[in-house]
Design an enzyme around this catalytic site. Sequence first.
Site, PDB file in Angstrom:
ATOM      1  N   VAL A  13       0.844  -1.213   0.000  1.00  0.00           N
ATOM      2  CA  VAL A  13       0.000   0.000   0.000  1.00  0.00           C
ATOM      3  C   VAL A  13       0.869   1.249   0.000  1.00  0.00           C
ATOM      4  O   VAL A  13       0.608   2.207  -0.746  1.00  0.00           O
ATOM      5  CB  VAL A  13      -0.978  -0.004   1.202  1.00  0.00           C
ATOM      6  CG1 VAL A  13      -1.714   1.327   1.306  1.00  0.00           C
ATOM      7  CG2 VAL A  13      -1.971  -1.151   1.072  1.00  0.00           C
ATOM      8  N   CYS A 126     -10.894  -1.773   3.021  1.00  0.00           N
ATOM      9  CA  CYS A 126     -10.933  -1.762   1.554  1.00  0.00           C
ATOM     10  C   CYS A 126     -12.303  -2.138   0.969  1.00  0.00           C
ATOM     11  O   CYS A 126     -12.841  -1.433   0.107  1.00  0.00           O
ATOM     12  CB  CYS A 126      -9.851  -2.687   1.002  1.00  0.00           C
ATOM     13  SG  CYS A 126      -9.742  -4.260   1.866  1.00  0.00           S
ATOM     14  N   ARG A 227     -11.655 -14.891   0.812  1.00  0.00           N
ATOM     15  CA  ARG A 227     -10.413 -14.655   0.059  1.00  0.00           C
ATOM     16  C   ARG A 227     -10.415 -15.566  -1.163  1.00  0.00           C
ATOM     17  O   ARG A 227     -10.694 -16.757  -1.045  1.00  0.00           O
ATOM     18  CB  ARG A 227      -9.208 -14.988   0.947  1.00  0.00           C
ATOM     19  CG  ARG A 227      -7.875 -14.604   0.347  1.00  0.00           C
ATOM     20  CD  ARG A 227      -7.610 -13.121   0.376  1.00  0.00           C
ATOM     21  NE  ARG A 227      -7.463 -12.604   1.730  1.00  0.00           N
ATOM     22  CZ  ARG A 227      -7.442 -11.302   2.026  1.00  0.00           C
ATOM     23  NH1 ARG A 227      -7.564 -10.384   1.076  1.00  0.00           N
ATOM     24  NH2 ARG A 227      -7.333 -10.907   3.278  1.00  0.00           N
ATOM     25  N   HIS A 234     -10.776  -6.291  -5.425  1.00  0.00           N
ATOM     26  CA  HIS A 234     -11.828  -7.014  -4.697  1.00  0.00           C
ATOM     27  C   HIS A 234     -13.160  -6.895  -5.447  1.00  0.00           C
ATOM     28  O   HIS A 234     -13.456  -5.850  -6.051  1.00  0.00           O
ATOM     29  CB  HIS A 234     -12.067  -6.389  -3.326  1.00  0.00           C
ATOM     30  CG  HIS A 234     -10.958  -6.561  -2.338  1.00  0.00           C
ATOM     31  ND1 HIS A 234      -9.885  -7.405  -2.509  1.00  0.00           N
ATOM     32  CD2 HIS A 234     -10.787  -5.986  -1.112  1.00  0.00           C
ATOM     33  CE1 HIS A 234      -9.107  -7.329  -1.445  1.00  0.00           C
ATOM     34  NE2 HIS A 234      -9.609  -6.477  -0.590  1.00  0.00           N
TER      35      HIS A 234
HETATM   36  P1  A2P Z   1       9.535  -2.950   6.108  1.00  0.00           P
HETATM   37  O1  A2P Z   1       9.483  -3.134   4.626  1.00  0.00           O
HETATM   38  O2  A2P Z   1      10.772  -2.234   6.550  1.00  0.00           O
HETATM   39  O3  A2P Z   1       9.246  -4.196   6.888  1.00  0.00           O
HETATM   40  P2  A2P Z   1       3.125  -4.964   3.691  1.00  0.00           P
HETATM   41  O4  A2P Z   1       1.749  -4.790   4.277  1.00  0.00           O
HETATM   42  O5  A2P Z   1       3.150  -4.899   2.212  1.00  0.00           O
HETATM   43  O6  A2P Z   1       3.807  -6.176   4.232  1.00  0.00           O
HETATM   44  O7  A2P Z   1       3.986  -3.681   4.200  1.00  0.00           O
HETATM   45  C1  A2P Z   1       4.101  -3.295   5.533  1.00  0.00           C
HETATM   46  C2  A2P Z   1       4.835  -1.963   5.625  1.00  0.00           C
HETATM   47  O8  A2P Z   1       4.881  -1.565   7.011  1.00  0.00           O
HETATM   48  C3  A2P Z   1       6.280  -2.040   5.172  1.00  0.00           C
HETATM   49  O9  A2P Z   1       6.666  -0.791   4.633  1.00  0.00           O
HETATM   50  C4  A2P Z   1       7.017  -2.285   6.489  1.00  0.00           C
HETATM   51  O10 A2P Z   1       8.362  -1.889   6.475  1.00  0.00           O
HETATM   52  C5  A2P Z   1       6.233  -1.385   7.393  1.00  0.00           C
HETATM   53  N1  A2P Z   1       6.395  -1.773   8.808  1.00  0.00           N
HETATM   54  C6  A2P Z   1       6.069  -2.951   9.383  1.00  0.00           C
HETATM   55  N2  A2P Z   1       6.373  -2.912  10.705  1.00  0.00           N
HETATM   56  C7  A2P Z   1       6.883  -1.687  10.956  1.00  0.00           C
HETATM   57  C8  A2P Z   1       7.384  -1.034  12.116  1.00  0.00           C
HETATM   58  N3  A2P Z   1       7.407  -1.634  13.304  1.00  0.00           N
HETATM   59  N4  A2P Z   1       7.841   0.236  11.997  1.00  0.00           N
HETATM   60  C9  A2P Z   1       7.828   0.852  10.797  1.00  0.00           C
HETATM   61  N5  A2P Z   1       7.368   0.297   9.656  1.00  0.00           N
HETATM   62  C10 A2P Z   1       6.900  -0.959   9.736  1.00  0.00           C
END
Ligand code: A2P
Length: 327
Positions: A13, A126, A227, A234
């Site tokens: 996202v 969503c 799903r 969706h």
């Molecule tokens: P990162 O890529 O460094 O793990 P998705 O839903 O596609 O898996 O993406 C999740 C997003 O949220 C990614 O950008 C991820 O970063 C970020 N994220 C997950 N945990 C944390 C956290 N504790 N602090 C900051 N960003 C986070």
Amino acid sequence: MAIFAIVGATGVVGTKMIERLAESNLQVDKIYMMASSRSAGKVLRFRGEDVVVEELNEHSFDKDIDYALFSAGGSTSLQYAEIAEKNGVIVIDNSSAWRMDPEIDLIVPECNTPTLNRKIIANPNCSTIQSVVPLKPLNDRFGIERITYTTYQAVSGSGQGGIDDLLNGQRGEAPKKYPHPIYNNVLPHIDSFLENGYTKEEMKMIDETKKILSLGDDVNITATCVRVPVINSHAVEIDVSFKKDASLEEVRDILKNAPGVVLVDNPENNEYPIPTEVTGHDEVYVGRIRKDISRPRSFHIWCVADNIRKGAASNAVQIAELLESNR
Ligand code: A2P
């Protein structure tokens, strides 16, 4: 003129938020990309410029930032959104963490406007976003009496892990994100199960629809969320009954002219909304509109939208566009 931060900039996202913000007419003077320590130092692009990803921490919002678009999961939002708010940042949060807080606006620009009572604005679920966009003008005209939602949700809604499960499953690998293989399968299970037998996703659709459309307790809504092995976009089958009489022509006419809605409804030519054709668009596509033969004042509406664009990133950027246009 505004300074933005994207929190979760490396995610599915977050990546789309960056792309959609770059496409917008908003003047972005500076943009910060934030993610976990795993991504710190990674270089992303925004409107032709390199931007280095920073690790999100308590001091991330000490800087001058107007808008922070969060999509890094509920716990990250709970931990950091109020820190940003206290620093004067308007947070547009894609997680479910703040949505049902009575103080927090839950916004779909085609349906309602922020009060800015708090500087945290929640981006709805969503499937809810794409459902309320066509339902809003119908509710205004006929009054909604009840809704039954059935969803057919793409794996991109689970982030990269969902996409990986579908693609790797095709090669025979075991799932990591879902409790069962999603390849060649259909899972009647999105988010966790609650005591009432519904999943959290189903209750989000029910509760958030009522909040966004300001529906009273007399309106009954139910949902089944499923799903399906589709990468993106969706589909929701909306089965709705109205308080007032409505003809098929009136319903079609309202949807044809509704903001953010595209009517694709020529079944005789096999034309109806499908995920592969809707992906990449911000509008909500509706078709297969028909009168329910089993009960009065009731209609079926087949509704498809890009869950990463309108269901998440685009709706968040549209909220920023709305706020900027009112500044
Ligand atoms: P990162 O890529 O460094 O793990 P998705 O839903 O596609 O898996 O993406 C999740 C997003 O949220 C990614 O950008 C991820 O970063 C970020 N994220 C997950 N945990 C944390 C956290 N504790 N602090 C900051 N960003 C986070």
